[in-house]
Design a protein around this motif. Structure first.
Motif, PDB file in Angstrom:
ATOM      1  N   LEU A  33       0.826  -1.210   0.000  1.00 39.97           N
ATOM      2  CA  LEU A  33       0.000   0.000   0.000  1.00 39.97           C
ATOM      3  C   LEU A  33       0.863   1.263   0.000  1.00 39.97           C
ATOM      4  O   LEU A  33       0.512   2.257  -0.657  1.00 39.97           O
ATOM      5  N   ALA A  75       1.975   1.670  -3.532  1.00 40.78           N
ATOM      6  CA  ALA A  75       0.846   2.034  -4.394  1.00 40.78           C
ATOM      7  C   ALA A  75       0.420   3.487  -4.221  1.00 40.78           C
ATOM      8  O   ALA A  75      -0.140   4.086  -5.145  1.00 40.78           O
ATOM      9  N   GLU A  76       0.697   4.054  -3.062  1.00 40.15           N
ATOM     10  CA  GLU A  76       0.323   5.447  -2.802  1.00 40.15           C
ATOM     11  C   GLU A  76       1.250   6.437  -3.503  1.00 40.15           C
ATOM     12  O   GLU A  76       0.932   7.621  -3.623  1.00 40.15           O
ATOM     13  N   LEU A 118      -5.700  -5.610  -1.062  1.00 41.01           N
ATOM     14  CA  LEU A 118      -4.886  -4.849  -2.017  1.00 41.01           C
ATOM     15  C   LEU A 118      -5.600  -4.597  -3.337  1.00 41.01           C
ATOM     16  O   LEU A 118      -5.372  -3.574  -3.991  1.00 41.01           O
ATOM     17  N   ARG A 169      -8.414  -3.621  -3.850  1.00 40.77           N
ATOM     18  CA  ARG A 169      -9.290  -2.458  -3.769  1.00 40.77           C
ATOM     19  C   ARG A 169      -8.560  -1.159  -4.083  1.00 40.77           C
ATOM     20  O   ARG A 169      -9.198  -0.123  -4.294  1.00 40.77           O
ATOM     21  N   HIS A 170      -7.228  -1.197  -4.088  1.00 43.76           N
ATOM     22  CA  HIS A 170      -6.465   0.020  -4.380  1.00 43.76           C
ATOM     23  C   HIS A 170      -6.419   0.249  -5.885  1.00 43.76           C
ATOM     24  O   HIS A 170      -6.100  -0.657  -6.654  1.00 43.76           O
ATOM     25  N   GLN A 171      -6.715   1.463  -6.300  1.00 43.31           N
ATOM     26  CA  GLN A 171      -6.842   1.739  -7.739  1.00 43.31           C
ATOM     27  C   GLN A 171      -5.534   1.588  -8.509  1.00 43.31           C
ATOM     28  O   GLN A 171      -5.536   1.420  -9.734  1.00 43.31           O
ATOM     29  N   ASN A 172      -4.387   1.644  -7.802  1.00 38.51           N
ATOM     30  CA  ASN A 172      -3.112   1.527  -8.507  1.00 38.51           C
ATOM     31  C   ASN A 172      -2.532   0.114  -8.454  1.00 38.51           C
ATOM     32  O   ASN A 172      -1.433  -0.135  -8.921  1.00 38.51           O
ATOM     33  N   GLU A 214     -13.648  -6.195  -7.968  1.00 36.36           N
ATOM     34  CA  GLU A 214     -12.684  -5.149  -8.296  1.00 36.36           C
ATOM     35  C   GLU A 214     -12.195  -5.271  -9.740  1.00 36.36           C
ATOM     36  O   GLU A 214     -12.319  -6.323 -10.356  1.00 36.36           O
TER      37      GLU A 214
END
Length: 295
Positions: A121, A124-125, A152, A154-157, A181
């Motif tokens: 995460l 990914a940020e 994980l 669910r994270h757009q990247n 997702e």
């Protein structure tokens, strides 16, 4: 972008002085694209990422990205043990034009599930290209759980995962955990390409497609066309090559087979040793058989 189709887990060509071979890299990139692969995956396990310096990784990625010139996506391996170092390398590869980043789990010291989730995460940020998780527990000692993937995904990247566990149940678990997702699950085990497609995977990141390019591409194309029996025939046909891959340490047999086909990608870096004459002869015979049977 959506990771899908047959993406080649490409080797890193080296010359006789053990340096990256620019001309062989260009030849291999163009050969694979001409044979209709859906993407190139560099600096992975078969790309010997673990024995390349950071400068070499950057030079090689730049070569491949420039030669590919947007014809197919290029997935670049940037994984490592240090979150900060992975972030730094990921930013540099993004600046070079990588379409996506493949990030293997940390290895040697196994992080907890919570630590692993936070590792990904945090990466990914950052402002990087989209991230593909890479699970290969037999090499790293770390297995990304279905629960971690559910979080994980669910994270757009974070756009997908390459699973090289060799277990179809693992792929199914990842699919179930990410079903709501926009997340792709790809087989990293070449023996499971068709089986994974049948249960919802979007494709495979396949080392065998360095050599059996047309066969691997045909598995996917026949699957898309609903020709499941033909796809199964193609899938079954790669087993003989998978057998000889076990005759040497990764990626010695793969490199020898590519070289035998006409693109001299050199030998692996030490400590992986060159193959003996008997093994090279068996590789040559196997490749001759493929060329005869799949003209």
């Amino acid at each position: 972008m959506k990771p899908e189709g047959i993406i080649t887990a490409m080797v890193t060509p080296l010359d006789k002085t053990n340096q990256i071979n620019l001309m062989a890299t260009k030849k291999l990139v163009n050969h694979l694209i001409d044979k209709k692969v859906n993407g190139l995956f560099i600096l992975g396990t078969n790309g010997e990422f673990q024995v390349l310096s950071e400068l070499e990784k950057l030079r090689f990625a730049e070569m491949v990205i420039n030669e590919t010139n947007g014809r197919v996506p290029v997935y670049v391996g940037t994984g490592g043990n240090s979150t900060d170092q992975v972030i730094a390398l990921s930013k540099e590869m993004t600046n070079l034009g990588a379409d996506a980043l493949s990030i293997i789990t940390p290895y040697f010291v196994a992080p907890s599930e919570d630590e692993l989730t936070k590792h990904y995460l945090m990466i990914a940020e950052e402002k990087t290209a989209p991230i593909l998780l890479y699970n290969i527990p037999k090499n790293t000692g770390v297995d990304i759980s279905h629960k971690t993937v559910a979080v994980l995904s669910r994270h757009q990247n974070i756009i997908g995962i390459k699973d090289s566990s060799g277990k179809i149940e693992n792929i199914k678990g990842y699919l179930d955990g990410s079903k709501n997702e926009d997340f792709s699950v790809l087989s990293g085990s070449d023996s499971l390409i068709l089986e994974a497609l049948k249960i919802g995977a979007t494709g495979a990141i396949a080392a065998t497609s360095n050599v059996l390019t047309e066969i691997d591409v045909a598995i996917y194309q026949y699957w898309l066309e609903g020709e499941v029996e033909k796809a199964q025939m193609m899938q079954d046909s790669i087993e003989e090559f998978r057998r000889i891959l076990k005759l040497g340490t990764i990626p010695s047999v793969l490199k020898a087979a590519i070289t035998y086909q006409g693109i001299d990608v050199g030998k692996p870096r030490l400590p992986v040793q060159s193959l003996n004459a008997e093994t090279l002869s068996e590789i040559a015979q196997t490749m001759d058989d493929y060329m005869e049977n799949f003209k």
